[in-house]
Design a protein around this motif. Sequence first.
Motif, PDB file in Angstrom:
ATOM      1  N   GLU A  36      -4.188  -6.079  -4.688  1.00  0.00           N
ATOM      2  CA  GLU A  36      -3.710  -6.233  -3.314  1.00  0.00           C
ATOM      3  C   GLU A  36      -4.885  -6.387  -2.347  1.00  0.00           C
ATOM      4  N   VAL A  37      -5.982  -5.665  -2.623  1.00  0.00           N
ATOM      5  CA  VAL A  37      -7.191  -5.803  -1.798  1.00  0.00           C
ATOM      6  C   VAL A  37      -7.748  -7.218  -1.918  1.00  0.00           C
ATOM      7  N   LEU A  38      -7.822  -7.731  -3.145  1.00  0.00           N
ATOM      8  CA  LEU A  38      -8.341  -9.083  -3.358  1.00  0.00           C
ATOM      9  C   LEU A  38      -7.453 -10.121  -2.678  1.00  0.00           C
ATOM     10  N   LYS A  39      -6.155  -9.900  -2.717  1.00  0.00           N
ATOM     11  CA  LYS A  39      -5.230 -10.802  -2.023  1.00  0.00           C
ATOM     12  C   LYS A  39      -5.479 -10.766  -0.516  1.00  0.00           C
ATOM     13  N   TYR A  74       0.845  -1.194   0.000  1.00  0.00           N
ATOM     14  CA  TYR A  74       0.000   0.000   0.000  1.00  0.00           C
ATOM     15  C   TYR A  74       0.880   1.243   0.000  1.00  0.00           C
ATOM     16  N   VAL A  75       0.245   2.377  -0.296  1.00  0.00           N
ATOM     17  CA  VAL A  75       0.936   3.667  -0.301  1.00  0.00           C
ATOM     18  C   VAL A  75       0.255   4.577   0.709  1.00  0.00           C
ATOM     19  N   LEU A  97      -8.544   0.914  -3.175  1.00  0.00           N
ATOM     20  CA  LEU A  97      -9.287   1.067  -1.929  1.00  0.00           C
ATOM     21  C   LEU A  97      -8.573   2.133  -1.112  1.00  0.00           C
ATOM     22  N   TYR A  98      -9.329   3.091  -0.598  1.00  0.00           N
ATOM     23  CA  TYR A  98      -8.764   4.177   0.194  1.00  0.00           C
ATOM     24  C   TYR A  98      -9.163   3.974   1.655  1.00  0.00           C
ATOM     25  N   LYS A 140      -5.012  11.636   6.425  1.00  0.00           N
ATOM     26  CA  LYS A 140      -4.031  10.628   6.028  1.00  0.00           C
ATOM     27  C   LYS A 140      -4.782   9.418   5.479  1.00  0.00           C
ATOM     28  N   VAL A 141      -4.305   8.900   4.340  1.00  0.00           N
ATOM     29  CA  VAL A 141      -4.987   7.799   3.663  1.00  0.00           C
ATOM     30  C   VAL A 141      -3.981   6.720   3.281  1.00  0.00           C
TER      31      VAL A 141
END
Length: 223
Positions: A111-114, A29-30, A50-51, A103-104
């Motif tokens: 990556e969300v599905l994983k 994620y970032v 996804l945030y 902040k997000v």
Amino acid sequence: MDSIKIGHLTKEVKRVQFSITAIPAGVHYVEKNYQNGDYIIEPTEENHFLYILVAGKAGVYNECADGEAVLLYEYRAVDFFGEFEILTEVRTPMTVIAKSDSKVFIVEKNEVLKWLRMDFEFTLFFLNRICMKTLDLSYEHIRVAKLSIRERYIYSIKAHSDKGDLPQLTKERLVEDIKAPIRSMNRIIVDCADFIAFEQKTFKIIDQKRFSSEFEALRRKSE
């Protein structure tokens, strides 16, 4: 446990507890910071992320035909948005703007599905929160649908006054807010002119005591 009331029906709804900010190792994620007023998601760009709102507030807005943006939903940390584009074929999202310094954590779709495949607790939380947001929006729709145009007008004036943008409120924006024909709204403006003035294309509360009394009666009715 949350209490959701629709009409005379009250339903106790349990929220699933989960720390969504504790992203497991192996899920990339970032982290990004936004200032108040910054666009987090722009409607002109496809969304594949996804945030996760870790700190601050963010608003979901609908862009009206006249260029005005109507607030549809407000997120407060900790929460998430962007799941609609991940779980459906729709790629063009609503506008999301930071309503405070925020902040997000931004997680790409794969990556969300994983994460969903590897962590059942996250999956349960994810689905529960989507359902809760649907309930929130459904309840708000039912609540507004039960109000008269006059009551919706007072609610909208109160919302914009609290937000601090009442002097910038236009009739076109108000029509979108209260979902009523312009002629019906004009009649309500005249009816409420002794405590809400509309002069030189600007709305202004001119009798705060009367307005507060009207709004308090309306709030009690809606409970």
